[in-house]
Design a protein around this motif. Structure first.
Motif, short mmCIF file in Angstrom:
data_model
loop_
_atom_site.label_atom_id
_atom_site.label_comp_id
_atom_site.label_asym_id
_atom_site.label_seq_id
_atom_site.Cartn_x
_atom_site.Cartn_y
_atom_site.Cartn_z
N ARG A 1 59.46 83.59 71.54
CA ARG A 1 58.37 83.14 71.21
C ARG A 1 57.56 83.91 72.96
NH1 ARG A 1 57.31 77.21 73.56
NH2 ARG A 1 57.51 78.59 75.21
N HIS A 2 58.04 84.31 73.50
CA HIS A 2 56.88 85.64 74.97
C HIS A 2 56.70 86.52 74.41
CE1 HIS A 2 57.12 82.23 77.62
NE2 HIS A 2 58.21 82.10 77.83
N MET A 3 58.33 87.46 73.69
CA MET A 3 57.94 88.40 73.40
C MET A 3 56.99 88.72 72.02
SD MET A 3 61.30 90.08 73.38
CE MET A 3 61.35 91.90 72.82
N GLU A 4 56.39 88.16 71.31
CA GLU A 4 55.30 87.85 70.35
C GLU A 4 53.98 87.40 70.59
OE1 GLU A 4 53.63 87.84 66.39
OE2 GLU A 4 55.84 88.38 67.18
N ALA A 5 54.23 86.91 71.58
CA ALA A 5 52.56 86.17 72.56
C ALA A 5 51.88 87.40 72.92
CB ALA A 5 52.85 85.33 73.65
N HIS A 6 53.23 88.63 73.36
CA HIS A 6 52.56 89.77 74.35
C HIS A 6 51.96 90.60 73.11
CE1 HIS A 6 53.82 87.78 77.99
NE2 HIS A 6 52.84 88.95 78.54
N ALA A 7 53.09 90.90 71.72
CA ALA A 7 53.12 91.20 70.85
C ALA A 7 51.62 90.57 70.27
CB ALA A 7 54.21 91.55 69.34
N GLY B 1 64.66 82.67 83.89
CA GLY B 1 65.15 81.58 83.58
C GLY B 1 64.23 80.88 82.36
N PHE B 2 63.16 80.24 82.81
CA PHE B 2 61.88 80.33 82.00
C PHE B 2 61.99 81.79 80.97
CE2 PHE B 2 59.69 77.83 85.64
CZ PHE B 2 60.53 77.02 85.95
N MET B 3 61.72 82.39 81.76
CA MET B 3 61.36 84.04 79.90
C MET B 3 62.59 83.22 78.79
SD MET B 3 58.48 84.24 80.83
CE MET B 3 57.83 85.93 79.71
N THR B 4 63.89 83.35 79.76
CA THR B 4 64.59 83.77 78.60
C THR B 4 64.80 82.34 77.81
OG1 THR B 4 66.29 83.05 80.16
CG2 THR B 4 66.18 85.08 80.43
N MET B 5 64.57 81.98 78.19
CA MET B 5 65.35 80.16 77.46
C MET B 5 64.16 80.02 76.03
SD MET B 5 64.69 76.88 79.75
CE MET B 5 64.97 76.50 78.05
N ASP C 1 48.44 83.38 83.31
CA ASP C 1 48.20 83.44 84.86
C ASP C 1 48.68 82.34 84.84
OD1 ASP C 1 46.61 85.46 83.95
OD2 ASP C 1 44.46 84.85 84.22
N GLU C 2 48.55 81.16 84.57
CA GLU C 2 49.11 79.85 85.43
C GLU C 2 50.94 79.94 85.19
OE1 GLU C 2 48.96 77.22 87.62
OE2 GLU C 2 46.49 77.23 86.34
N TYR C 3 51.27 80.53 84.11
CA TYR C 3 52.85 80.20 83.05
C TYR C 3 54.07 81.23 84.53
CZ TYR C 3 57.33 80.18 80.89
OH TYR C 3 58.38 79.70 80.64
N LEU C 4 52.66 82.23 84.57
CA LEU C 4 53.53 83.18 85.23
C LEU C 4 52.99 83.40 86.74
CD1 LEU C 4 53.12 86.39 82.72
CD2 LEU C 4 54.97 84.88 83.14
N SER C 5 52.55 82.42 87.19
CA SER C 5 52.99 82.62 88.70
C SER C 5 53.23 81.03 89.54
CB SER C 5 50.55 81.38 89.47
OG SER C 5 49.84 82.23 88.72
N VAL C 6 54.49 82.08 90.00
CA VAL C 6 55.65 80.77 90.71
C VAL C 6 55.44 80.96 92.02
CG1 VAL C 6 56.79 81.17 88.48
CG2 VAL C 6 57.72 82.82 89.94
N MET C 7 56.34 80.17 92.31
CA MET C 7 56.42 80.13 94.18
C MET C 7 58.26 80.21 94.40
SD MET C 7 55.17 76.45 95.06
CE MET C 7 55.90 75.05 94.77
N ASP C 8 58.40 79.90 95.43
CA ASP C 8 60.08 80.18 95.83
C ASP C 8 59.95 78.65 96.39
OD1 ASP C 8 59.61 82.82 95.42
OD2 ASP C 8 60.16 83.52 97.89
N LEU C 9 61.40 78.11 95.94
CA LEU C 9 62.10 76.18 96.52
C LEU C 9 62.74 77.01 97.93
CD1 LEU C 9 62.25 75.10 93.71
CD2 LEU C 9 60.26 75.45 93.68
N ASN C 10 62.58 75.69 98.89
CA ASN C 10 63.27 76.17 99.73
C ASN C 10 64.56 76.22 99.32
OD1 ASN C 10 63.48 76.69 102.94
ND2 ASN C 10 64.74 74.65 102.46
N ALA C 11 65.79 76.61 100.35
CA ALA C 11 67.43 75.97 99.32
C ALA C 11 67.56 75.03 99.69
CB ALA C 11 67.58 77.26 99.83
#
Length: 429
Positions: free
Chosen positions: A268-274, A260-264, A296-306
């Motif tokens: 911009r993220h595609m251009e950053a990796h290019a 969800g974060f990335m698709t927003m 390294d920070e942005y792509l580090s994510v954790m699960d949330l309790n439902a």
């Protein structure tokens, strides 16, 4: 099944990653003639990008082992001083044997968001506060690592944790809530005020928080309000697969949040990796390092309790329970008007696309019991959501204002506690 498919995909891509690593080594080795050709550099760069987009990012390190006080280096050691099932309370302990000696700076509890990223996302926030404050941070635990047998964690538990941490730190604590925790922090302070708790915090600073999402709703707010709660439960809630410690626990998986974060801002993220590919080919090490540090920070994510995630969607984004005066905590209504002894500061970003302008400021309309001269509000021009608590504008424009508010509040409390002593000191000076 989605979580299982995700784990299987990671397992299936491992052979490709091994081949990519071998090819990258071949095209980078100083002993390989290919490494000095344009083709070799391009292939090595492509393998590096492939490695970045396919690897699993673990929890980053804080990397804070030193600060400067009066221009002198002082060692800093993060230590766990209080531990709960879903969170550790970290204290960034400064070396009292340094030349600066023991300091009696204001105690600050920074409540990190429990919204997908690790608390290390606030590394810049903490670094700016450490030199002149005694800093504590909530370090939330990945729900995937908590065995299901220990039960759930919901919004009431979050509020309980905040109150317990404030009481643990002691009197004259200043609380800073970054983004999502603004609602439970405000509720916790209101609950403590209702109980006439002697350890009510001296101040609370709410930064980019969704107090009232009906004001200038963003895309995120509209999405949360446009779907029934059952849709979120059926679509984004999954059971943690084996062999994770939290197997069978119902969670909102980190990789779903990251999608969800990335698709927003996908372009911009595609251009950053290019751009990363181009910088690798050109050997621009500084640009590569900046890219790696951010992702390294942005792509580090954790699960949330439902339970916590669904409670937050329902209570904050759909029912607007807090601004409408219908929020309950452990069966008792949360009344922000009871807050009288805690100063309130709100901070917003002019370009915030997560929490629109006015959503955090709404806290002032709820906290009518706080004296007028203990209300503070600031809008930072030219920054989005992330810039409210990190980056140059945070360090040079926002943090100094938070610092000033904390010290003003501390001074007022000292006068109220020991008026005669303070007057004598002023007269003597």
């Amino acid at each position: 099944m989605l979580y299982h498919a995700y784990e299987m995909t990671h397992a299936a891509v491992q052979p490709l990653r091994a081949q990519s690593d071998a090819l990258r080594y071949l095209c980078r080795s100083a002993f390989s003639p290919v490494a000095y050709t344009p083709v070799g550099k391009a292939v090595a760069a492509a393998c590096e990008v492939f490695e970045n987009v396919t690897r699993r990012y673990r929890k980053p390190e804080w990397g804070i082992d030193e600060t400067k006080i009066f221009g002198l280096p002082v060692a800093v050691e993060p230590e766990v001083v209080h531990s709960k099932l879903f969170c550790d309370l970290l204290h960034f302990k400064r070396d009292e044997t340094a030349e600066t000696g023991k300091r009696y700076d204001p105690k600050v509890l920074i409540v990190a968001p429990l919204s997908g990223h690790y608390a290390t996302l606030l590394r810049g926030t903490v670094k700016a506060m450490i030199p002149e404050h005694d800093v504590y941070v909530t370090d939330w635990r990945d729900a995937r690592l908590v065995p299901a047998i220990y039960g759930g964690f919901d919004l009431d538990d979050f509020i309980d944790y905040v109150m317990e941490f404030i009481r643990f730190i002691g009197p004259n604590t200043h609380v800073i809530a970054v983004c999502q925790p603004s609602v439970p922090v405000l509720a916790a302070v209101a609950a403590m005020a209702d109980q006439e708790d002697p350890l009510q915090p001296a101040s609370m600073t709410l930064m980019g928080g969704p107090i009232d999402t009906r004001r200038n709703p963003t895309v995120v707010n509209e999405l949360a309000a446009s779907r029934p709660l059952s849709w979120f439960e059926q679509t984004v809630i999954h059971a943690v697969p084996f062999p994770n410690p939290g197997a069978l626990r119902r969670v909102y998986p980190g990789f779903v949040q990251l999608s969800g974060f990335m698709t927003m801002n996908l372009e911009r993220h595609m251009e950053a990796h290019a751009g990363l590919f181009r910088h690798l080919v050109a050997g621009d090490c500084d640009s590569v390092e900046q890219h790696q540090t951010f992702y390294d920070e942005y792509l580090s994510v954790m699960d949330l309790n439902a339970d916590f995630y669904l409670d937050t969607v329902k209570t904050v984004f759909q029912e607007h329970a807090l601004p409408e005066g219908r929020l309950m905590h452990r069966g008792k209504p949360v009344d922000c008007r009871k807050i009288r002894k805690t100063a309130l500061m709100t901070v917003e970003g002019e370009l915030d696309d997560i929490c629109g302008l006015g959503q955090t400021e709404a806290a002032h309309d709820l906290c009518t019991g706080i004296p007028i001269d203990d209300h503070y509000h600031y809008v930072q021009p030219g920054v989005g959501h992330y810039g409210v608590f990190n980056g140059t504008r945070w360090r040079t424009e926002i943090q100094p204002r938070v610092r000033e508010m904390i010290r003003t509040t501390q001074f007022k409390r000292n006068i109220q506690a020991k008026p005669a002593q303070v007057i004598r000191r002023v007269s003597a000076a």
